[in-house]
Design an enzyme around this catalytic site. Structure first.
Site, PDB file in Angstrom:
ATOM      1  N   HIS A 173       0.840  -8.087   4.867  1.00  0.00           N
ATOM      2  CA  HIS A 173       0.354  -7.537   6.131  1.00  0.00           C
ATOM      3  C   HIS A 173      -0.906  -8.323   6.490  1.00  0.00           C
ATOM      4  O   HIS A 173      -1.625  -8.781   5.599  1.00  0.00           O
ATOM      5  CB  HIS A 173       0.022  -6.062   5.877  1.00  0.00           C
ATOM      6  CG  HIS A 173      -0.351  -5.259   7.076  1.00  0.00           C
ATOM      7  ND1 HIS A 173      -1.575  -5.373   7.694  1.00  0.00           N
ATOM      8  CD2 HIS A 173       0.322  -4.300   7.761  1.00  0.00           C
ATOM      9  CE1 HIS A 173      -1.626  -4.516   8.708  1.00  0.00           C
ATOM     10  NE2 HIS A 173      -0.489  -3.854   8.763  1.00  0.00           N
ATOM     11  N   ASP A 195      -2.417  -3.973  -2.384  1.00  0.00           N
ATOM     12  CA  ASP A 195      -2.264  -3.252  -1.124  1.00  0.00           C
ATOM     13  C   ASP A 195      -1.148  -2.230  -1.343  1.00  0.00           C
ATOM     14  O   ASP A 195       0.036  -2.576  -1.316  1.00  0.00           O
ATOM     15  CB  ASP A 195      -1.925  -4.228   0.001  1.00  0.00           C
ATOM     16  CG  ASP A 195      -1.578  -3.504   1.312  1.00  0.00           C
ATOM     17  OD1 ASP A 195      -1.606  -2.254   1.330  1.00  0.00           O
ATOM     18  OD2 ASP A 195      -1.276  -4.201   2.297  1.00  0.00           O
ATOM     19  N   GLN A 223       2.164   0.902   1.301  1.00  0.00           N
ATOM     20  CA  GLN A 223       3.593   1.218   1.432  1.00  0.00           C
ATOM     21  C   GLN A 223       4.192   1.708   0.119  1.00  0.00           C
ATOM     22  O   GLN A 223       5.407   1.905   0.030  1.00  0.00           O
ATOM     23  CB  GLN A 223       4.361  -0.017   1.936  1.00  0.00           C
ATOM     24  CG  GLN A 223       3.943  -0.477   3.332  1.00  0.00           C
ATOM     25  CD  GLN A 223       4.352   0.484   4.434  1.00  0.00           C
ATOM     26  OE1 GLN A 223       5.241   1.320   4.266  1.00  0.00           O
ATOM     27  NE2 GLN A 223       3.704   0.377   5.592  1.00  0.00           N
ATOM     28  N   LYS A 277      -0.273   7.331   6.382  1.00  0.00           N
ATOM     29  CA  LYS A 277       1.097   6.970   5.991  1.00  0.00           C
ATOM     30  C   LYS A 277       1.635   7.906   4.910  1.00  0.00           C
ATOM     31  O   LYS A 277       2.762   7.752   4.444  1.00  0.00           O
ATOM     32  CB  LYS A 277       1.143   5.527   5.488  1.00  0.00           C
ATOM     33  CG  LYS A 277       0.820   4.482   6.560  1.00  0.00           C
ATOM     34  CD  LYS A 277       1.088   3.105   6.030  1.00  0.00           C
ATOM     35  CE  LYS A 277       0.392   2.008   6.841  1.00  0.00           C
ATOM     36  NZ  LYS A 277       0.900   1.886   8.213  1.00  0.00           N
ATOM     37  N   CYS A 330       2.445  -6.399  12.262  1.00  0.00           N
ATOM     38  CA  CYS A 330       1.217  -6.954  11.679  1.00  0.00           C
ATOM     39  C   CYS A 330       1.513  -7.879  10.503  1.00  0.00           C
ATOM     40  O   CYS A 330       0.780  -7.893   9.511  1.00  0.00           O
ATOM     41  CB  CYS A 330       0.260  -5.843  11.246  1.00  0.00           C
ATOM     42  SG  CYS A 330      -0.263  -4.812  12.619  1.00  0.00           S
TER      43      CYS A 330
END
Lengths: 160, 426
Positions: B139, B216, B219, B242, B382
Site C-alpha cells: 500500500h 503493515d 489487512q 477496518k 492506494c
C-alpha cells in the site's frame, strides 16, 4: 428507466466505443506553441489519464486529438467534446465548456441547454454521481488547459 | 508458514445471521431499492451496535480529557482510555506500553520512518549506504514514507518482486536481505491481491542480519488471529476502522525498548516530562509518541470492537473467511472475461479479491454492481505499483468480512456476469 440506464445513456455507450478524435500522439512531435498545445490530465482516484492536443486556427478550434485510458464516462466525454467543439469559434467552445461544467456541478438540479451542449446533455445524469463527475470532466479540463497554454504562447492574442 | 484452519470451526450460516443483526447498516437498500451487499470491508468495515453503544455510553457518562485533571470524569475517562489500550494490546499480543494510539495506520508508518531517519535514533538511525527493503505489493502507506526516509538519509530503497500469481518472488531473497539491510517493512496481507505474506521466513532472515522488521497488519489483524510477539516483528501498524472500530484511530505497536530508543516525531503536550524555554525531556513509550489530545472516544469504541471480535473468535472468523475466499474465487472463475489479480487459490490468502473485467473499466464495473446493490471498491486501492506490475491502472476489488453471507457472494458473481453485456463487450 433504471438509474443505471439514466447514467449510461446510449449516446455515452456509443461514444465510449467509437472514441472520436482518439489517436496515437507521438511523444516527439514538433508543433507551433502559438497554435497547438497539449495537456495531460490525471485522475488520482483511479489512475485514469488523458492527453489531449488542441490546434487552433485564426478564430476556430481546428483539431483535437487525444489518447488515454479511462472508464466509459471519461472516454465518451472526450469523444463528445471532440465532436462538439472542432470547427467552432474558440469563444463558443469556451462557452460550451462553461455550460458543461455548470451542468456537471448541478447535482442533478440543472436543466442543460441542448442547443448549446448537443450530445453532451447525455452527461447530465453524471452530476447525480459525485464520484463520477471527475471522469466526465477529465478530457474537458485537458481541453481548457491546452487553450490556456496556446493563449500564453501568443501574448498578442488578447490585444488583437 | 502455511495457514491452516483445521483447528477452528467456520461460522455457520445461522451465526452469520446473528452477527448481521448487530449491524443496522447492512439491512438498508441502495439505488432503485436493491438490498445492500457490502463487499468493501477491505476499505472500511461497518460497525456493530455494540461499538456505537460503547461510544455513546462513554460520551454520556464518563467523557473528559485524559491524563490530566483531578475530577471524577477525568479519572473515569483515563481508566477507560487505558483499559482500551490494554485490551487492544492483548488482542494483538503485545504489552500495553508498546501500543501507541495515532490517527491511523498511515501515521504510524510515517512516525516510524521519520524516527528512523533522525540521527537521534542512534544505532537505529538510517545512514547513507543502508538499505530499506519493502515489497512490490505494498500500500502507498508502506511505500512512500520509506521513499521519503531514503531521500532524507541517503539510504537505498529496494523491494522484493512478485510472481505472476501475486506471491513474493523469493528467488533472490538472500541477496535482497543482506548486511546493509536496516529495515524490512512489508504487509502481512496485501490490500489488493489478498496474498498473506510469509512473515516467519522474512522475520528470520531479517533478524539474521540485524534488520528491524515492520509489519503493515491493516489487512490481517481484522481477519486473522495475529500475535505480533509470536510473529517476532519489531513494529507493526493496524487501523481501527477496518476492524469494526471507528475512523480516526490507528495503532503503532512496537517493542517498548525500541520505542524508548527512538526520538519522538510529533511533539508538544502530553509527551514531555520537564520543559524549559530551551529544552524538553520526553516520557517513555507509549506517551512519548502521543503528542496532543489523543483519540479518546475512538479508543473506547475500538475496545468494544476487539471485544466483539474476540467474542466471535478470530480463529473462527479466519476459517469463515477462508470459505468466503474459496467461494469468491470459484465464482469469479466462472465469469467470462474476468481475470483475478492475485493468487488463484485460497491458501495463504484473505477474502479480498481484485480482478479485471476484459474491455470494461473498473469504474464502470463498480457502477453496474452498485445498481445491483453490491458495494465494491474500484481504482488503484492506494497501491499503484502492484497494479502496474499486473499491467492495469486500476481494478475492481471485492472484500468480505465476518458478516458476509454466501448469498451476497453469489449475488455479486451473478451481477458481475451481466457487466460485459451491458457495455456490449460480450
Amino acid at each position: 428507466m433504471s438509474s443505471l440506464e439514466a447514467l449510461y445513456q446510449q449516446v455515452i455507450l456509443d461514444h465510449s466505443k467509437e472514441k472520436h478524435g482518439r489517436t496515437d500522439l507521438a511523444d516527439d512531435e514538433m508543433f507551433d506553441p502559438a497554435s497547438t498545445a497539449r495537456s495531460r490530465q490525471y485522475n488520482p482516484l483511479c489512475g485514469d489519464e488523458v492527453t489531449l492536443q488542441v490546434t487552433l486556427g485564426e478564430q476556430d478550434v481546428r483539431e483535437i486529438a487525444w489518447t488515454g485510458e479511462g472508464c466509459s464516462i471519461s472516454q465518451a466525454a472526450t469523444s463528445v467534446l471532440h465532436d462538439l467543439v472542432v470547427g467552432k469559434p474558440v469563444e463558443e467552445a469556451r462557452s460550451i465548456l462553461a455550460d458543461y461544467r455548470t451542468m456537471l456541478r448541478s447535482r442533478g438540479a440543472g436543466t442543460p441547454d441542448e442547443e448549446v451542449l448537443g450530445d453532451a446533455v447525455a452527461f447530465a445524469g453524471v452530476s447525480r454521481h459525485a464520484n463520477r463527475v471527475k471522469c466526465a470532466i477529465l478530457g474537458w479540463t485537458a481541453f481548457e488547459d491546452a487553450l490556456l497554454r496556446i493563449e500564453a504562447a501568443r501574448p498578442t492574442a488578447k490585444e488583437a | 508458514m502455511t495457514l491452516t484452519y483445521t483447528g477452528a470451526q467456520p461460522l455457520a450460516a445461522a451465526e452469520v445471521e446473528t452477527i448481521r443483526a448487530d449491524f443496522p447498516i447492512l439491512h438498508r437498500t441502495v439505488g432503485d431499492g436493491a438490498q445492500l451487499a457490502y463487499l468493501d470491508s477491505g476499505a472500511s468495515s461497518q460497525r456493530p451496535k455494540q461499538v456505537l453503544q460503547a461510544e455513546y455510553d462513554f460520551a454520556t457518562t464518563s467523557y473528559a480529557a485524559v491524563h490530566r485533571g483531578a475530577h471524577t470524569l477525568a479519572g473515569e475517562a483515563t481508566d477507560a482510555f487505558e483499559d482500551a489500550r490494554e485490551a487492544v494490546a492483548r488482542f494483538v499480543g503485545v504489552p500495553a506500553q508498546g501500543l501507541i494510539w495515532l490517527r491511523n495506520a498511515t501515521e504510524g508508518l510515517n512516525v516510524l520512518a521519520a524516527a528512523l531517519s533522525d540521527p537521534q535514533a542512534g544505532r537505529y538511525a538510517l545512514q547513507p549506504g543502508d538499505e530499506i527493503l519493502i515489497t512490490e505489493l505494498e500500500h502507498h502507506a508502506n511505500l512512500v514514507p520509506w521513499q521519503q526516509a531514503a531521500a532524507r538519509t541517503g539510504a537505498k530503497l529496494r523491494w522484493i518482486p512478485l510472481t505472476d500469481d501475486g506471491r513474493l518472488d523469493l528467488a533472490n531473497i538472500d541477496e535482497l536481505i543482506n548486511r546493509r539491510t536496516k529495515v524490512v517493512a512489508f504487509a502481512h496481507a496485501s490490500n489488493v491481491l489478498g496474498t498473506v505474506l510469509p512473515v516467519a521466513e522474512l522475520v528470520a532472515k531479517a533478524k539474521a542480519v540485524g534488520a528491524l522488521t515492520v509489519l503493515d497488519a491493516c489487512q490481517s489483524v481484522p481477519h486473522l488471529p495475529v500475535n505480533l510477539t509470536e510473529l517476532g516483528v519489531d513494529a507493526a501498524v493496524f487501523s481501527g476502522h477496518k476492524m469494526l472500530g471507528p475512523t480516526g484511530i490507528g495503532c503503532l505497536a512496537a517493542r517498548p525498548e525500541l520505542l524508548d530508543a527512538l526520538p519522538p516525531v510529533l511533539t508538544g503536550g502530553s509527551m514531555v516530562e520537564l520543559v524549559t524555554m530551551e529544552t524538553a525531556t520526553f516520557r517513555e513509550a507509549p506517551q512519548r509518541f502521543e503528542a496532543g489530545t489523543p483519540p479518546v472516544a475512538q479508543a473506547v469504541a475500538l475496545h468494544a470492537a476487539v471485544n466483539y471480535l474476540s467474542g466471535v473468535g478470530m480463529d473462527r472468523i479466519a476459517a469463515r473467511e477462508h470459505q468466503l475466499a474459496q467461494l469468491m474465487l470459484d465464482g469469479l472463475a466462472g465469469v467470462e472475461g474476468v481475470r483475478v489479480i492475485g493468487p488463484h487459490t485460497a491458501e495463504n490468502r484473505t477474502a479480498t479479491v481484485a480482478f479485471a473485467v476484459e474491455g470494461v473499466h473498473p469504474h464502470d464495473v463498480g457502477q453496474v454492481l452498485d445498481a445491483a446493490g453490491i458495494a465494491v471498491r474500484v481504482g488503484h486501492h492506494c497501491a499503484q505499483p502492484v497494479h502496474r506490475r499486473f499491467g492495469v491502472n486500476a481494478s475492481t476489488r471485492a472484500s468480505a468480512y465476518l458478516y458476509t453471507t454466501d448469498a451476497e457472494v453469489e449475488r455479486f458473481v451473478q451481477a458481475l456476469g451481466t457487466v460485459r453485456g451491458f457495455f456490449g463487450r460480450s
